[in-house]
Structures are given as C-alpha cells and as structure tokens.
Design a protein around this motif. Structure first.
Motif, PDB file in Angstrom:
ATOM      1  N   ILE A 125       0.855  -1.190   0.000  1.00 42.84           N
ATOM      2  CA  ILE A 125       0.000   0.000   0.000  1.00 42.84           C
ATOM      3  C   ILE A 125       0.893   1.243   0.000  1.00 42.84           C
ATOM      4  O   ILE A 125       1.851   1.325   0.767  1.00 42.84           O
ATOM      5  CB  ILE A 125      -0.919   0.005   1.249  1.00 42.84           C
ATOM      6  CG1 ILE A 125      -1.753  -1.289   1.293  1.00 42.84           C
ATOM      7  CG2 ILE A 125      -1.817   1.223   1.259  1.00 42.84           C
ATOM      8  CD1 ILE A 125      -2.609  -1.519   0.089  1.00 42.84           C
ATOM      9  N   GLY A 170      -4.864   4.672   0.883  1.00 42.46           N
ATOM     10  CA  GLY A 170      -4.913   3.473   0.057  1.00 42.46           C
ATOM     11  C   GLY A 170      -5.134   2.210   0.883  1.00 42.46           C
ATOM     12  O   GLY A 170      -5.792   1.265   0.448  1.00 42.46           O
ATOM     13  N   GLN A 198      -8.791   2.032   1.584  1.00 38.03           N
ATOM     14  CA  GLN A 198      -9.531   1.687   0.368  1.00 38.03           C
ATOM     15  C   GLN A 198      -9.433   0.193   0.055  1.00 38.03           C
ATOM     16  O   GLN A 198     -10.404  -0.432  -0.368  1.00 38.03           O
ATOM     17  CB  GLN A 198      -8.998   2.516  -0.813  1.00 38.03           C
ATOM     18  CG  GLN A 198      -9.372   3.993  -0.732  1.00 38.03           C
ATOM     19  CD  GLN A 198      -8.707   4.834  -1.814  1.00 38.03           C
ATOM     20  OE1 GLN A 198      -7.652   4.457  -2.356  1.00 38.03           O
ATOM     21  NE2 GLN A 198      -9.309   5.971  -2.139  1.00 38.03           N
ATOM     22  N   GLN A 199      -8.245  -0.371   0.281  1.00 39.60           N
ATOM     23  CA  GLN A 199      -8.062  -1.793   0.030  1.00 39.60           C
ATOM     24  C   GLN A 199      -8.917  -2.637   0.965  1.00 39.60           C
ATOM     25  O   GLN A 199      -9.477  -3.658   0.570  1.00 39.60           O
ATOM     26  CB  GLN A 199      -6.588  -2.179   0.182  1.00 39.60           C
ATOM     27  CG  GLN A 199      -5.745  -1.891  -1.042  1.00 39.60           C
ATOM     28  CD  GLN A 199      -6.203  -2.673  -2.276  1.00 39.60           C
ATOM     29  OE1 GLN A 199      -6.662  -3.805  -2.178  1.00 39.60           O
ATOM     30  NE2 GLN A 199      -6.092  -2.040  -3.428  1.00 39.60           N
TER      31      GLN A 199
END
Length: 482
Positions: free
Chosen positions: A225, A230, A233-234
C-alpha cells in the motif's frame, strides 16, 4: 500402546466424545502422557489437541493442571466438559469469592480431574498452598498455547517465565518417586521457539510431535500500500467483495482498533472494536455477537481469537502485519476451519516508507519499547539484593517483575522457586533476547517481501525443510502471479 490400553482408551473416546477412532497423533500423545513422558506438540488449530490431554486426565486418579492464557479459552473447554458431567473446573480472577471457594474445596477433596487456570493464578499463594500439599496428587501440567511463553513472558506477562520452576518446586512437597509429566501444546512454533519452550519449561527428553501446518484451503496474499488512504480503500474493497461472510480485521494496538472501528462505522459498517483493555462483559458480548452473526467482523488486536471456535470464517485481514510470523500463522489459521476456502490478506507499507511511513513508525515504537525494558532491567540488577522475593521487587520498582523476567531470560537471575529469585551474574550484557527478537523480525520481513510460494516459505520457517523443497501451493498470490 498395548492393545488392551488402546481398546480401553478408544472406548472412553467413543463414550465421551462420540468419535470412533483417533486422528494422528492423538493416540501417540495420549500414550506418552499416560506413561509420564514430557511432550511438545506443534499441531495446527482444529487438530483435536484438547482430547490429547483431557482424555488421559480423565483416565487417571489425581489432578491435571491446564495453564491457559485467556479466560475465554478456559471457559470454552470447561463448559464443554461440564456439559458432559465430567470433573473439570476453572479458576480465574473474574469468578466470585464463593465460586473460587467451591473449586478450591473440590481440589482439596480430590473431586476434580482437570483444573484450568492462568499462569498468574497458578502462582498465587492461595492456589499454591493447596496444590503443594503432599496428599494432593498431580499427574501433570499442560501448557496450552505454549507460544505465549515466548511471546509474552518478557513483554507483559512475566509469570510465564516462572512456569519452568513449578514442577521441581511441587515435587519437593510430594511423596518420593512421584512423577509429573509436562505437555506443551501450540499451533505454531519455529525451531527457535521450540527450543525456548523446551528450555524454559525444563522438559526432560520430550517426545516431539510436529504436524505440517499447510492448509490447502487457506489462500495467502500480501499487498503493498502506498498511502494511508490506500490502505483503507483496500480494506473496503476486500470486505465489500465478501458481503455477509464472517471475517476478522487485525490491527497492532488498542488505539488502532478504536480508530479504524470509528471510521468504518462512519461509512455504515456495524462493527465493534475488540482489545484487552475492554471490560470483560463487553468482550464477551462482542464475541457472542460475532459468533452468532450479529456482526460480520470485528477490528481486533491479537487478544481476539484464542479459544473462540467459529468454523465458517471466510477471510482474515491484517490491516497491519503482526510483529512475529508465529502470530501471523495463529491469526490466519482462524480462517476456513470448516475446510472450505478462506482468504487471508496482509497490507504492508511501500518499501521506502517515504510515502507511507506508518508501518516503519509502528515498528520503531515497539523496538523502542523493548529497548526501554532492557534499560530498566540493567538498572534493576544494580539495585536489587542478591536474592529476594519477586513480589517484593514488583511492589518496590515499577515494572520490577517484568524486568526480573527479562533478566531471567538472559541467565542473569534464576528462580529458586516460583516466588523467589537469586542473582547469577554481575554481567550487564543483555542481548540474547534482543538478538532473538531481531531474528524473528528479519524472518517476518523476508516473508512479507518474498517472491516464492508463501506456503513454501512458511514450511521452511517452521522447521519442515524437507516438505518445503520444491513445494508450490498454487493458490497464494505469488504462485498465481507466476
């Protein structure tokens, strides 16, 4: 094991648990325990380890003490035994005075076969006074989740490092010729951890049972990441693709657990934070809500999972990578216990740490915490008497019992019995445990960065070198990438 014994034991297995026969190596472990041999068992979760010590305990007259790290773990096993009207009980700090009194009376009257308790409870004066009485027959000591001795003994539960002196101290009070076997069970232990467990528990030529940890239904994935955003979001993408499927999100600290839970709630997820700082009843409620499907997942620290039996966990997310590979194996092993596929995703910062420094900062925090403990231990050994009471040092010096535990692990003090210590050396070289910790961190980093089959790496890391040669699982992220 003789044919007669095997038939007798198998009859009891069928009568109590309803199983027709043993799974390897249950019968072999039971045989070792019944003949008074020490055993070290590394058996993946779901391998039926509890029968390996419960059955021999029930077949013998006398008491077997099961040392367990968590109340939930004890309650789960004792409730199952008591539902079968078997002579088992537990003792922990959350029991009422009357409940403790009843259990202690049952021990004194030798009405029990199994007693579950924590290391701290085992080493409390009220318990010790009773179990050390000559007439109280103790057949053996069982250390469940034995990896906790290595992971927690010098970090926050120092009583673990004193378990090795329990047997010789008890035997001093028992009739000559008394035998007392020790069995150490864990789901994960690399060769270094196995050696440490053997040494610290003073196991006598133990029979060692190592069961291959490979799980064909467990799909391992590590994703890099590049930003904190991020990472979130993952997680959303991963969980969103698994609607209504039970899972767990692991983080490294209580604060992380609270903060990530708050953020997930703000976007509509019904989720709970779980960590050791919560009141007991709150933890029990969250466990039940997850077990019964009221909540899909919980954001938890490593405090969640041991002793909680849920077979249909379809996914595990490590929002932060655990510090040790053995922790990783414990936690991903909670997925897919029903044999159906389960996915395990670990998120890590990009290698430089420039764009996403949180993993590097977190690792530095834990390293600095360890260094502070070493500094306290160095100061303590200069100030304490050459011998004395452990509890007195704990009262006199903040963190004194933890510092003593660290000094013990370095060979600078020894336990005379579970309650007193004696200095061994004036040397202030505290580095053996530090080097061990560095080796584990290096191993963990190598796993997260490896391009080879992840299961192949894990097999080699946990001592299954021959099985690892040429191995390819075909379903981890690296194998699928080829």
């Amino acid at each position: 094991m003789s044919l007669f014994n095997r038939q007798l034991i198998q009859t009891e297995l069928q009568k109590i648990w309803g199983y027709q026969d043993f799974r390897y190596p249950q019968a072999e472990i039971i045989d070792s325990f019944l003949t008074g041999k020490d055993v070290l068992i590394v058996m993946p979760t779901g391998g039926g380890k509890s029968i390996c010590f419960q059955l021999p305990a029930l077949l013998q007259t006398g008491l077997t003490l099961i040392v367990s790290p968590l109340v939930a773990l004890m309650e789960n096993q004792v409730n199952q035994l008591q539902q079968k009207n078997l002579p088992a009980a537990l003792i922990h700090s959350e029991l009422s005075r009357e409940q403790k009194k009843q259990t202690l009376q049952a021990i004194t009257r030798q009405k029990l076969r199994l007693v579950y308790l924590s290391p701290e409870t085992l080493l409390s004066p009220s318990i010790w006074e009773i179990i050390s009485q000559p007439q109280i027959k103790i057949n053996g000591l069982v250390l469940d989740e034995a990896h906790c001795l290595v992971q927690w003994g010098t970090t926050f539960r120092p009583a673990y490092t004193r378990l090795g002196i329990v047997r010789p101290s008890l035997l001093k009070h028992k009739p000559p010729g008394t035998k007392m076997a020790i069995a150490a069970f864990t789901a994960t232990a690399d060769p270094l951890t196995q050696k440490t467990i053997t040494q610290q528990l003073q196991l006598d030529r133990p029979e060692v049972f190592l069961i291959n940890p490979y799980r064909a239904n467990l799909n391992l994935q590590v994703k890099t990441i590049w930003t904190p955003r991020g990472r979130k979001q993952q997680v959303l993408k991963f969980i969103g693709a698994r609607k209504n499927q039970a899972g767990l999100v692991y983080v490294r600290s209580r604060r992380d657990s609270e903060e990530l839970t708050q953020w997930l709630r703000s976007i509509g997820y019904a989720v709970q934070a779980y960590h050791a700082g919560l009141p007991t009843q709150a933890r029990r409620t969250i466990e039940q809500d997850w077990l019964t499907g009221k909540i899909q997942f919980t954001v938890c620290t490593s405090a969640f999972g041991m002793g909680i039996d849920k077979s249909d966990v379809r996914w595990i997310v490590h929002f932060h990578a655990p510090e040790l590979l053995s922790e990783y194996m414990q936690e991903v092993g909670r997925g897919g216990r029903d044999g159906k596929p389960a996915d395990a995703l670990t998120l890590i910062s990009e290698p430089t740490g420039w764009f996403n420094p949180e993993d590097k900062q977190r690792s530095q925090f834990f390293t600095q915490k360890l260094e502070k403990q070493y500094l306290q231990a160095k100061q303590l050994i200069k100030q304490i008497p050459s011998q004395g009471e452990i509890n007195a040092i704990a009262r006199q010096f903040s963190g004194g019992d933890l510092a003593l535990s660290l000094l013990y692990s370095e060979g600078l003090v020894r336990w005379q019995d579970p309650f007193t210590y004696q200095k061994q050396s004036t040397s202030l070289k505290l580095n053996r445990s530090d080097l061990q910790q560095q080796a584990w961190q290096k191993q963990r980093h190598a796993f997260l960065q490896t391009k080879q089959c992840r299961w192949q790496f894990l097999l080699a890391a946990f001592g299954f070198s021959s099985e690892a040669k040429g191995f390819s699982c075909g379903h981890c992220d690296n194998c699928l990438r080829v």
